[in-house]
Design a protein around this motif. Structure first.
Motif, PDB file in Angstrom:
ATOM      1  N   ALA A  83       7.549  10.976   0.811  1.00  0.00           N
ATOM      2  CA  ALA A  83       8.473  10.578  -0.255  1.00  0.00           C
ATOM      3  C   ALA A  83       9.691   9.860   0.332  1.00  0.00           C
ATOM      4  O   ALA A  83      10.169   8.875  -0.236  1.00  0.00           O
ATOM      5  N   GLY A  84      10.166  10.338   1.472  1.00  0.00           N
ATOM      6  CA  GLY A  84      11.293   9.675   2.132  1.00  0.00           C
ATOM      7  C   GLY A  84      10.954   8.259   2.550  1.00  0.00           C
ATOM      8  O   GLY A  84      11.752   7.341   2.377  1.00  0.00           O
ATOM      9  N   TYR A  85       9.749   8.073   3.116  1.00  0.00           N
ATOM     10  CA  TYR A  85       9.310   6.738   3.517  1.00  0.00           C
ATOM     11  C   TYR A  85       9.207   5.812   2.305  1.00  0.00           C
ATOM     12  O   TYR A  85       9.658   4.667   2.339  1.00  0.00           O
ATOM     13  N   VAL A  86       8.591   6.317   1.254  1.00  0.00           N
ATOM     14  CA  VAL A  86       8.399   5.523   0.039  1.00  0.00           C
ATOM     15  C   VAL A  86       9.748   5.143  -0.564  1.00  0.00           C
ATOM     16  O   VAL A  86       9.978   3.982  -0.925  1.00  0.00           O
ATOM     17  N   ASP A  87      10.650   6.103  -0.671  1.00  0.00           N
ATOM     18  CA  ASP A  87      11.969   5.838  -1.242  1.00  0.00           C
ATOM     19  C   ASP A  87      12.735   4.799  -0.427  1.00  0.00           C
ATOM     20  O   ASP A  87      13.357   3.897  -0.971  1.00  0.00           O
ATOM     21  N   ARG A  88      12.678   4.941   0.898  1.00  0.00           N
ATOM     22  CA  ARG A  88      13.408   4.001   1.768  1.00  0.00           C
ATOM     23  C   ARG A  88      12.846   2.590   1.641  1.00  0.00           C
ATOM     24  O   ARG A  88      13.589   1.619   1.509  1.00  0.00           O
ATOM     25  N   LEU A  89      11.518   2.466   1.667  1.00  0.00           N
ATOM     26  CA  LEU A  89      10.912   1.147   1.551  1.00  0.00           C
ATOM     27  C   LEU A  89      11.194   0.527   0.188  1.00  0.00           C
ATOM     28  O   LEU A  89      11.559  -0.647   0.089  1.00  0.00           O
ATOM     29  N   ALA A  90      11.038   1.318  -0.871  1.00  0.00           N
ATOM     30  CA  ALA A  90      11.305   0.804  -2.220  1.00  0.00           C
ATOM     31  C   ALA A  90      12.747   0.334  -2.343  1.00  0.00           C
ATOM     32  O   ALA A  90      13.021  -0.724  -2.919  1.00  0.00           O
ATOM     33  N   SER A  91      13.664   1.091  -1.778  1.00  0.00           N
ATOM     34  CA  SER A  91      15.072   0.717  -1.812  1.00  0.00           C
ATOM     35  C   SER A  91      15.316  -0.571  -1.027  1.00  0.00           C
ATOM     36  O   SER A  91      15.995  -1.485  -1.505  1.00  0.00           O
ATOM     37  N   ASP A  92      14.755  -0.648   0.177  1.00  0.00           N
ATOM     38  CA  ASP A  92      14.937  -1.840   1.010  1.00  0.00           C
ATOM     39  C   ASP A  92      14.345  -3.084   0.353  1.00  0.00           C
ATOM     40  O   ASP A  92      14.924  -4.165   0.422  1.00  0.00           O
ATOM     41  N   LEU A  93      13.194  -2.946  -0.280  1.00  0.00           N
ATOM     42  CA  LEU A  93      12.583  -4.085  -0.958  1.00  0.00           C
ATOM     43  C   LEU A  93      13.350  -4.436  -2.226  1.00  0.00           C
ATOM     44  O   LEU A  93      13.482  -5.600  -2.581  1.00  0.00           O
ATOM     45  N   GLY A  94      13.860  -3.416  -2.905  1.00  0.00           N
ATOM     46  CA  GLY A  94      14.571  -3.627  -4.160  1.00  0.00           C
ATOM     47  C   GLY A  94      15.894  -4.339  -3.997  1.00  0.00           C
ATOM     48  O   GLY A  94      16.261  -5.184  -4.815  1.00  0.00           O
ATOM     49  N   MET A 142       0.819  -1.191   0.000  1.00  0.00           N
ATOM     50  CA  MET A 142       0.000   0.000   0.000  1.00  0.00           C
ATOM     51  C   MET A 142       0.863   1.256   0.000  1.00  0.00           C
ATOM     52  O   MET A 142       0.576   2.187  -0.715  1.00  0.00           O
ATOM     53  N   LEU A 143       1.914   1.263   0.771  1.00  0.00           N
ATOM     54  CA  LEU A 143       2.741   2.462   0.885  1.00  0.00           C
ATOM     55  C   LEU A 143       3.352   2.871  -0.449  1.00  0.00           C
ATOM     56  O   LEU A 143       3.463   4.059  -0.741  1.00  0.00           O
ATOM     57  N   LEU A 144       3.723   1.919  -1.280  1.00  0.00           N
ATOM     58  CA  LEU A 144       4.382   2.250  -2.542  1.00  0.00           C
ATOM     59  C   LEU A 144       3.421   2.747  -3.614  1.00  0.00           C
ATOM     60  O   LEU A 144       3.854   3.348  -4.592  1.00  0.00           O
ATOM     61  N   ASP A 145       2.149   2.549  -3.451  1.00  0.00           N
ATOM     62  CA  ASP A 145       1.157   2.949  -4.442  1.00  0.00           C
ATOM     63  C   ASP A 145       0.532   4.292  -4.038  1.00  0.00           C
ATOM     64  O   ASP A 145      -0.190   4.372  -3.050  1.00  0.00           O
ATOM     65  N   PRO A 146       0.790   5.363  -4.815  1.00  0.00           N
ATOM     66  CA  PRO A 146       0.267   6.683  -4.450  1.00  0.00           C
ATOM     67  C   PRO A 146      -1.257   6.713  -4.343  1.00  0.00           C
ATOM     68  O   PRO A 146      -1.811   7.361  -3.447  1.00  0.00           O
ATOM     69  N   LEU A 147      -1.941   6.018  -5.219  1.00  0.00           N
ATOM     70  CA  LEU A 147      -3.399   5.994  -5.179  1.00  0.00           C
ATOM     71  C   LEU A 147      -3.887   5.291  -3.906  1.00  0.00           C
ATOM     72  O   LEU A 147      -4.836   5.732  -3.267  1.00  0.00           O
ATOM     73  N   ALA A 148      -3.233   4.213  -3.545  1.00  0.00           N
ATOM     74  CA  ALA A 148      -3.604   3.499  -2.321  1.00  0.00           C
ATOM     75  C   ALA A 148      -3.371   4.379  -1.096  1.00  0.00           C
ATOM     76  O   ALA A 148      -4.166   4.354  -0.158  1.00  0.00           O
ATOM     77  N   ARG A 149      -2.284   5.161  -1.094  1.00  0.00           N
ATOM     78  CA  ARG A 149      -2.034   6.060   0.048  1.00  0.00           C
ATOM     79  C   ARG A 149      -3.146   7.075   0.208  1.00  0.00           C
ATOM     80  O   ARG A 149      -3.513   7.422   1.330  1.00  0.00           O
ATOM     81  N   THR A 150      -3.739   7.535  -0.891  1.00  0.00           N
ATOM     82  CA  THR A 150      -4.813   8.523  -0.781  1.00  0.00           C
ATOM     83  C   THR A 150      -6.068   7.915  -0.169  1.00  0.00           C
ATOM     84  O   THR A 150      -6.909   8.649   0.349  1.00  0.00           O
ATOM     85  N   SER A 151      -6.191   6.597  -0.187  1.00  0.00           N
ATOM     86  CA  SER A 151      -7.367   5.958   0.403  1.00  0.00           C
ATOM     87  C   SER A 151      -7.252   5.836   1.925  1.00  0.00           C
ATOM     88  O   SER A 151      -8.217   5.475   2.585  1.00  0.00           O
ATOM     89  N   CYS A 152      -6.089   6.134   2.467  1.00  0.00           N
ATOM     90  CA  CYS A 152      -5.866   6.064   3.915  1.00  0.00           C
ATOM     91  C   CYS A 152      -5.716   7.484   4.449  1.00  0.00           C
ATOM     92  O   CYS A 152      -4.729   8.170   4.176  1.00  0.00           O
TER      93      CYS A 152
END
Length: 58
Positions: free
Chosen positions: A23-34, A1-11
């Motif tokens: 953006a910092g949270y998204v970048d960090r998570l995407a990097s860690d998962l990647g 959910m965090l990586l999807d901008p549309l999903a974030r707007t639903s919360c």
């Protein structure tokens, strides 16, 4: 959910987080998962495994 901008707007909680912080949270998570840092730090997530860049229940 965090990586999807549309999903974030639903919360509604995300409306309280400024864009730079989000953006910092998204970048960090995407990097860690990647680079699999998440797996090294926490192990596979709750009975899941990575299959072609997607998480699938076991």
């Amino acid at each position: 959910m965090l990586l999807d901008p549309l999903a974030r707007t639903s919360c509604s909680a995300w409306s309280f987080v400024d864009e730079a912080t989000a953006a910092g949270y998204v970048d960090r998570l995407a990097s860690d998962l990647g680079d699999e840092a998440w797996d090294l730090r926490y192990g596979l997530r709750g009975g899941s495994r990575r299959v072609r860049d997607h998480w699938c229940p076991l």
